[in-house]
Design a protein around this motif. Structure first.
Motif, PDB file in Angstrom:
ATOM      1  N   VAL A  64       0.838  -1.196   0.000  1.00 54.30           N
ATOM      2  CA  VAL A  64       0.000   0.000   0.000  1.00 54.30           C
ATOM      3  C   VAL A  64       0.874   1.246   0.000  1.00 54.30           C
ATOM      4  CG1 VAL A  64      -1.650   1.329   1.371  1.00 54.30           C
ATOM      5  CG2 VAL A  64      -1.989  -1.123   1.041  1.00 54.30           C
ATOM      6  N   VAL A  65       1.937   1.253   0.781  1.00 58.62           N
ATOM      7  CA  VAL A  65       2.833   2.415   0.829  1.00 58.62           C
ATOM      8  C   VAL A  65       3.509   2.603  -0.531  1.00 58.62           C
ATOM      9  CG1 VAL A  65       4.956   3.318   1.848  1.00 58.62           C
ATOM     10  CG2 VAL A  65       3.190   2.328   3.307  1.00 58.62           C
ATOM     11  N   ALA A  66       3.987   1.507  -1.122  1.00 57.89           N
ATOM     12  CA  ALA A  66       4.622   1.601  -2.445  1.00 57.89           C
ATOM     13  C   ALA A  66       3.621   2.090  -3.487  1.00 57.89           C
ATOM     14  CB  ALA A  66       5.197   0.251  -2.852  1.00 57.89           C
ATOM     15  N   GLY A  67       2.389   1.596  -3.405  1.00 59.55           N
ATOM     16  CA  GLY A  67       1.357   2.057  -4.330  1.00 59.55           C
ATOM     17  C   GLY A  67       1.048   3.529  -4.153  1.00 59.55           C
ATOM     18  N   GLY A  68       1.033   3.999  -2.914  1.00 62.72           N
ATOM     19  CA  GLY A  68       0.795   5.425  -2.647  1.00 62.72           C
ATOM     20  C   GLY A  68       1.917   6.293  -3.200  1.00 62.72           C
ATOM     21  N   ILE A  69       3.158   5.823  -3.033  1.00 63.95           N
ATOM     22  CA  ILE A  69       4.296   6.592  -3.569  1.00 63.95           C
ATOM     23  C   ILE A  69       4.233   6.641  -5.093  1.00 63.95           C
ATOM     24  CG2 ILE A  69       6.806   6.578  -3.830  1.00 63.95           C
ATOM     25  CD1 ILE A  69       6.937   5.503  -0.937  1.00 63.95           C
ATOM     26  N   ILE A  70       3.954   5.508  -5.695  1.00 62.30           N
ATOM     27  CA  ILE A  70       3.844   5.474  -7.161  1.00 62.30           C
ATOM     28  C   ILE A  70       2.701   6.367  -7.633  1.00 62.30           C
ATOM     29  CG2 ILE A  70       3.265   3.989  -9.125  1.00 62.30           C
ATOM     30  CD1 ILE A  70       4.865   1.772  -7.691  1.00 62.30           C
ATOM     31  N   PHE A  71       1.565   6.309  -6.925  1.00 66.26           N
ATOM     32  CA  PHE A  71       0.435   7.170  -7.288  1.00 66.26           C
ATOM     33  C   PHE A  71       0.807   8.637  -7.160  1.00 66.26           C
ATOM     34  CE2 PHE A  71      -3.324   9.592  -5.952  1.00 66.26           C
ATOM     35  CZ  PHE A  71      -4.104   9.424  -7.086  1.00 66.26           C
ATOM     36  N   PHE A  72       1.561   8.993  -6.094  1.00 67.90           N
ATOM     37  CA  PHE A  72       1.956  10.383  -5.885  1.00 67.90           C
ATOM     38  C   PHE A  72       2.894  10.860  -7.008  1.00 67.90           C
ATOM     39  CE2 PHE A  72       5.081  13.426  -4.162  1.00 67.90           C
ATOM     40  CZ  PHE A  72       4.225  14.469  -3.889  1.00 67.90           C
ATOM     41  N   TYR A  73       3.846  10.027  -7.386  1.00 65.53           N
ATOM     42  CA  TYR A  73       4.814  10.456  -8.401  1.00 65.53           C
ATOM     43  C   TYR A  73       4.294  10.297  -9.831  1.00 65.53           C
ATOM     44  CZ  TYR A  73       8.583  11.368  -5.183  1.00 65.53           C
ATOM     45  OH  TYR A  73       9.359  11.906  -4.201  1.00 65.53           O
ATOM     46  N   GLU A  74       3.628   9.202 -10.083  1.00 63.67           N
ATOM     47  CA  GLU A  74       3.195   8.928 -11.457  1.00 63.67           C
ATOM     48  C   GLU A  74       1.780   9.410 -11.747  1.00 63.67           C
ATOM     49  OE1 GLU A  74       5.060   7.843 -13.913  1.00 63.67           O
ATOM     50  OE2 GLU A  74       6.765   7.704 -12.551  1.00 63.67           O
ATOM     51  N   GLY A  75       0.913   9.393 -10.770  1.00 62.07           N
ATOM     52  CA  GLY A  75      -0.461   9.829 -10.977  1.00 62.07           C
ATOM     53  C   GLY A  75      -1.282   8.759 -11.655  1.00 62.07           C
ATOM     54  N   VAL A  76      -2.491   9.109 -11.987  1.00 65.91           N
ATOM     55  CA  VAL A  76      -3.399   8.194 -12.669  1.00 65.91           C
ATOM     56  C   VAL A  76      -3.222   8.408 -14.164  1.00 65.91           C
ATOM     57  CG1 VAL A  76      -5.829   7.615 -13.039  1.00 65.91           C
ATOM     58  CG2 VAL A  76      -5.046   8.284 -10.769  1.00 65.91           C
ATOM     59  N   PRO A  77      -2.975   7.343 -14.903  1.00 62.29           N
ATOM     60  CA  PRO A  77      -2.843   7.511 -16.356  1.00 62.29           C
ATOM     61  C   PRO A  77      -4.201   7.861 -16.970  1.00 62.29           C
ATOM     62  CG  PRO A  77      -2.673   5.191 -15.763  1.00 62.29           C
ATOM     63  CD  PRO A  77      -2.755   5.971 -14.487  1.00 62.29           C
ATOM     64  N   LEU A  78      -4.270   9.035 -17.532  1.00 64.78           N
ATOM     65  CA  LEU A  78      -5.551   9.511 -18.062  1.00 64.78           C
ATOM     66  C   LEU A  78      -5.730   9.186 -19.528  1.00 64.78           C
ATOM     67  CD1 LEU A  78      -5.721  12.983 -16.326  1.00 64.78           C
ATOM     68  CD2 LEU A  78      -6.984  10.923 -15.758  1.00 64.78           C
ATOM     69  N   GLY A  79      -4.651   9.027 -20.268  1.00 67.21           N
ATOM     70  CA  GLY A  79      -4.745   8.715 -21.687  1.00 67.21           C
ATOM     71  C   GLY A  79      -5.425   9.824 -22.461  1.00 67.21           C
ATOM     72  N   PRO A  80      -6.419   9.462 -23.278  1.00 70.43           N
ATOM     73  CA  PRO A  80      -7.085  10.477 -24.101  1.00 70.43           C
ATOM     74  C   PRO A  80      -7.989  11.424 -23.313  1.00 70.43           C
ATOM     75  CG  PRO A  80      -8.024   8.318 -24.516  1.00 70.43           C
ATOM     76  CD  PRO A  80      -6.836   8.112 -23.623  1.00 70.43           C
ATOM     77  N   LEU A  81      -8.272  11.117 -22.040  1.00 66.83           N
ATOM     78  CA  LEU A  81      -9.091  12.033 -21.241  1.00 66.83           C
ATOM     79  C   LEU A  81      -8.368  13.357 -21.011  1.00 66.83           C
ATOM     80  CD1 LEU A  81     -10.567   9.676 -18.507  1.00 66.83           C
ATOM     81  CD2 LEU A  81     -11.732  10.624 -20.489  1.00 66.83           C
ATOM     82  N   ALA A  82      -7.042  13.339 -21.054  1.00 70.49           N
ATOM     83  CA  ALA A  82      -6.275  14.568 -20.837  1.00 70.49           C
ATOM     84  C   ALA A  82      -6.421  15.541 -22.006  1.00 70.49           C
ATOM     85  CB  ALA A  82      -4.802  14.235 -20.623  1.00 70.49           C
ATOM     86  N   ASP A  83      -6.897  15.056 -23.150  1.00 71.67           N
ATOM     87  CA  ASP A  83      -7.034  15.905 -24.328  1.00 71.67           C
ATOM     88  C   ASP A  83      -8.386  16.609 -24.415  1.00 71.67           C
ATOM     89  OD1 ASP A  83      -4.508  15.151 -25.087  1.00 71.67           O
ATOM     90  OD2 ASP A  83      -5.205  13.461 -26.290  1.00 71.67           O
ATOM     91  N   ILE A  84      -9.288  16.355 -23.494  1.00 74.16           N
ATOM     92  CA  ILE A  84     -10.590  17.022 -23.502  1.00 74.16           C
ATOM     93  C   ILE A  84     -10.377  18.499 -23.192  1.00 74.16           C
ATOM     94  CG2 ILE A  84     -12.854  17.144 -22.400  1.00 74.16           C
ATOM     95  CD1 ILE A  84     -12.604  14.163 -21.811  1.00 74.16           C
TER      96      ILE A  84
END
Length: 158
Positions: free
Chosen positions: A27-47
């Motif tokens: 869970v801690v590793a997942g939180g760190i990865i989420f903090f640094y990498e974020g959620v991959p939005l893909g084409p949603l970022a182009d809206i």
């Protein structure tokens, strides 16, 4: 409160695993990865309006730093292009001044040559109209092109 979460069928085992000896590091590793990498939005970022806000909300630190670096690099390139344009304009201006100076020197030389040619032509005509030399028994003129021949050569373009 935590006891109530254990009552929900799927949350209870997940919470139990997350607080276990093996689950907590995950869970801690997942939180760190989420903090640094974020959620991959893909084409949603182009809206148009929603995309940038989503990137700011769930995008990671790496993405923000990448965007900031890209923006800084774009500004540097724009500055370099602007300076290159200024240098090129100055170079073109210098070249044009050199061309104008060479053209003016050529025109000045033509004017000087025109005066000298006119003097030579008048001297040649004076020489052609001069009386024959009494010391020269043949009566021939000195070597050179006579005025008539010179005028015929001028007509055909020498």
């Amino acid at each position: 409160m935590i006891a109530a979460l254990y009552a929900i069928p799927y949350v209870g085992p997940l919470l139990a695993f997350a607080t276990s000896r093996f689950g907590l590091p995950i869970v801690v590793a997942g939180g760190i990865i989420f903090f640094y990498e974020g959620v991959p939005l893909g084409p949603l970022a182009d809206i148009s309006y929603v995309g940038p806000e989503l990137v700011n909300l769930v995008g990671g630190r790496v993405g923000r730093e990448y965007a900031a670096g890209e923006k800084a690099e774009d500004e540097l390139w724009e500055e370099k292009i602007k300076l290159a344009g200024i240098a090129e304009a100055a170079d073109i201006k210098t070249r044009q001044q050199d061309i104008d100076a060479a053209a003016q020197a050529y025109i000045d030389k033509q004017h000087r040559d025109a005066g000298r040619i006119a003097d030579l032509v008048s001297a040649q005509k004076d020489e052609d109209n001069a009386p024959p030399d009494p010391k020269n028994p043949s009566g021939c003129k000195p070597d050179g092109i006579s005025a008539g021949v010179s005028e015929r050569l001028d007509a055909i373009g020498r």
